[in-house]
Write a protein that holds these residues in place. Structure first.
Motif, mmCIF file in Angstrom:
data_model
loop_
_atom_site.group_PDB
_atom_site.id
_atom_site.type_symbol
_atom_site.label_atom_id
_atom_site.label_comp_id
_atom_site.label_asym_id
_atom_site.label_seq_id
_atom_site.Cartn_x
_atom_site.Cartn_y
_atom_site.Cartn_z
ATOM 1 N N ASP A 45 33.048 12.762 14.360
ATOM 2 C CA ASP A 45 33.840 13.769 15.055
ATOM 3 C C ASP A 45 34.993 14.220 14.158
ATOM 4 N N PRO A 46 35.592 15.374 14.470
ATOM 5 C CA PRO A 46 36.728 15.835 13.665
ATOM 6 C C PRO A 46 37.867 14.826 13.568
ATOM 7 N N ASP A 47 38.031 13.963 14.580
ATOM 8 C CA ASP A 47 39.116 12.978 14.532
ATOM 9 C C ASP A 47 38.728 11.694 13.802
ATOM 10 N N GLY A 48 37.511 11.656 13.224
ATOM 11 C CA GLY A 48 37.066 10.483 12.481
ATOM 12 C C GLY A 48 36.258 9.479 13.274
ATOM 13 N N THR A 49 36.034 9.744 14.565
ATOM 14 C CA THR A 49 35.223 8.834 15.377
ATOM 15 C C THR A 49 33.762 8.941 14.975
ATOM 16 N N LEU A 50 33.138 7.780 14.733
ATOM 17 C CA LEU A 50 31.759 7.726 14.277
ATOM 18 C C LEU A 50 30.806 7.426 15.426
ATOM 19 N N HIS A 51 29.607 8.015 15.348
ATOM 20 C CA HIS A 51 28.558 7.788 16.333
ATOM 21 C C HIS A 51 27.293 7.350 15.605
ATOM 22 N N TYR A 52 26.753 6.205 15.989
ATOM 23 C CA TYR A 52 25.529 5.675 15.387
ATOM 24 C C TYR A 52 24.324 6.439 15.938
ATOM 25 N N LEU A 53 23.432 6.892 15.040
ATOM 26 C CA LEU A 53 22.272 7.680 15.449
ATOM 27 C C LEU A 53 20.943 6.996 15.171
ATOM 28 N N GLY A 54 20.956 5.886 14.456
ATOM 29 C CA GLY A 54 19.708 5.199 14.127
ATOM 30 C C GLY A 54 19.655 4.870 12.644
ATOM 31 N N ARG A 55 18.534 4.320 12.225
ATOM 32 C CA ARG A 55 18.359 3.922 10.841
ATOM 33 C C ARG A 55 17.692 5.030 10.032
ATOM 34 N N ILE A 56 18.175 5.219 8.794
ATOM 35 C CA ILE A 56 17.544 6.177 7.901
ATOM 36 C C ILE A 56 16.074 5.818 7.700
ATOM 37 N N ASP A 57 15.800 4.511 7.509
ATOM 38 C CA ASP A 57 14.431 4.097 7.216
ATOM 39 C C ASP A 57 13.541 4.061 8.451
ATOM 40 N N HIS A 58 14.078 4.386 9.626
ATOM 41 C CA HIS A 58 13.252 4.485 10.828
ATOM 42 C C HIS A 58 12.809 5.923 11.087
ATOM 43 N N GLN A 59 13.385 6.882 10.346
ATOM 44 C CA GLN A 59 12.986 8.265 10.543
ATOM 45 C C GLN A 59 11.545 8.467 10.088
ATOM 46 N N LEU A 60 10.815 9.308 10.819
ATOM 47 C CA LEU A 60 9.400 9.527 10.555
ATOM 48 C C LEU A 60 9.101 11.015 10.506
ATOM 49 N N LYS A 61 7.994 11.331 9.893
ATOM 50 C CA LYS A 61 7.451 12.680 9.983
ATOM 51 C C LYS A 61 6.190 12.597 10.834
ATOM 52 N N VAL A 62 6.239 13.167 12.038
ATOM 53 C CA VAL A 62 5.115 13.157 12.958
ATOM 54 C C VAL A 62 4.689 14.598 13.188
ATOM 55 N N ALA A 63 3.443 14.896 12.839
ATOM 56 C CA ALA A 63 2.913 16.256 12.985
ATOM 57 C C ALA A 63 3.837 17.292 12.338
ATOM 58 N N GLY A 64 4.420 16.909 11.200
ATOM 59 C CA GLY A 64 5.280 17.829 10.468
ATOM 60 C C GLY A 64 6.705 17.895 10.967
ATOM 61 N N HIS A 65 7.047 17.132 11.987
ATOM 62 C CA HIS A 65 8.388 17.151 12.568
ATOM 63 C C HIS A 65 9.112 15.847 12.214
ATOM 64 N N ARG A 66 10.411 15.956 11.944
ATOM 65 C CA ARG A 66 11.217 14.763 11.699
ATOM 66 C C ARG A 66 11.554 14.111 13.035
ATOM 67 N N VAL A 67 11.253 12.821 13.145
ATOM 68 C CA VAL A 67 11.363 12.114 14.423
ATOM 69 C C VAL A 67 12.199 10.856 14.230
ATOM 70 N N GLU A 68 13.099 10.593 15.155
ATOM 71 C CA GLU A 68 13.836 9.339 15.232
ATOM 72 C C GLU A 68 13.312 8.589 16.458
ATOM 73 N N PRO A 69 12.536 7.498 16.256
ATOM 74 C CA PRO A 69 11.969 6.777 17.406
ATOM 75 C C PRO A 69 13.017 6.350 18.430
ATOM 76 N N GLY A 70 14.263 6.155 17.985
ATOM 77 C CA GLY A 70 15.317 5.767 18.916
ATOM 78 C C GLY A 70 15.557 6.785 20.013
ATOM 79 N N GLU A 71 15.146 8.041 19.788
ATOM 80 C CA GLU A 71 15.302 9.048 20.843
ATOM 81 C C GLU A 71 14.405 8.734 22.033
ATOM 82 N N VAL A 72 13.226 8.178 21.763
ATOM 83 C CA VAL A 72 12.344 7.743 22.853
ATOM 84 C C VAL A 72 13.006 6.592 23.615
#
Length: 240
Positions: free
Chosen positions: A131-158
């Motif tokens: 955030d602009p005030d420096g607050t950080l938000h964890y979104l998942g692991r870089i090495d967990h990102q996938l390409k599924v059917a040509g789309h970038r997917v973060e399994p953590g969203e499921v």
């Protein structure tokens, strides 16, 4: 504790301060614990071992506990720095270790001078936003990102979609690589109506993110460090 009904309202009236660290803290978990410990200050901590365990913190405000998703991991401790480099969280400061013994090649990629100032930064491997005030938000692991059917997917969203529906249960989505294609399989550790969960996925996720299967596993495996053992879950999905 929530699944075992140990987080009843006012169950822990004498707790003064509770710290959460190790996995992403959901607001659902925070709400349950806040009710059980009504006098406690609640603090979410974040940090890899290479940053001497914890390097950021965020104190939860009880009036904001009605939110969904993951609690912010907060701001870095005084005297430390954080930047986002191509979605990856990188940290610097006096807590950062000198590197791994006997692994110069790994050190060269993990501990780097990102800013060109001669300062050593550690690449955490975690995706984050700031955030602009420096607050950080964890979104998942870089090495967990996938390409599924040509789309970038973060399994953590499921997992973020399904977790609130599991009454305190946990879920982990892992990829299966077969014949050049990637399919998603989700594990949960509480009995549930699988058809209803898949219907929720179809209603709220694009088709390429809907898990092929949802498997009930009585106990989700952990590594020796207490993290979710995704490799073992992948093996279970592949071989039963």
């Amino acid at each position: 504790m929530d699944r075992m009904r140990a987080l009843k309202p006012d169950a822990f009236p004498t707790i003064r301060h509770a710290f959460f660290c190790g996995e992403g803290l959901s607001y659902d978990t925070a709400r349950a614990f806040a009710a059980a410990a009504p006098s406690a200050r609640l603090t979410d901590l974040y940090g890899p071992t290479e940053a001497t365990i914890a390097i950021t913190s965020h104190e939860l405000q009880r009036e904001l506990l009605d939110r969904q998703g993951l609690v912010p991991i907060g701001k870095v401790f005084p005297g430390h720095k954080a930047i986002i480099d191509n979605e990856e969280l990188c940290v610097a400061g006096p807590q950062i270790s000198n590197g791994y013994i006997g692994l110069p090649d790994v050190n060269a990629t993990s501990f780097t001078d990102i800013t060109g100032t001669g300062e050593r930064w550690y690449r955490t491997g975690d995706r984050a936003r700031m955030d602009p005030d420096g607050t950080l938000h964890y979104l998942g692991r870089i090495d967990h990102q996938l390409k599924v059917a040509g789309h970038r997917v973060e399994p953590g969203e499921v997992d973020a979609l399904l977790s609130p529906l599991l009454s305190g249960g946990r879920c982990v989505t892992v990829p299966l690589h077969e014949n050049g294609a990637i399919r998603l399989v989700t594990f949960i550790d509480v009995p549930h109506d699988i058809t209803a969960l898949l219907a929720q996925c179809r209603a709220h996720l694009p088709a390429y993110m809907v898990p092929e299967r949802i498997i009930v596993q009585e106990q989700l495996p952990l590594t020796s460090h207490g993290k979710m053992d995704r490799q073992q879950l992948i093996a279970i999905a592949q071989h039963g």
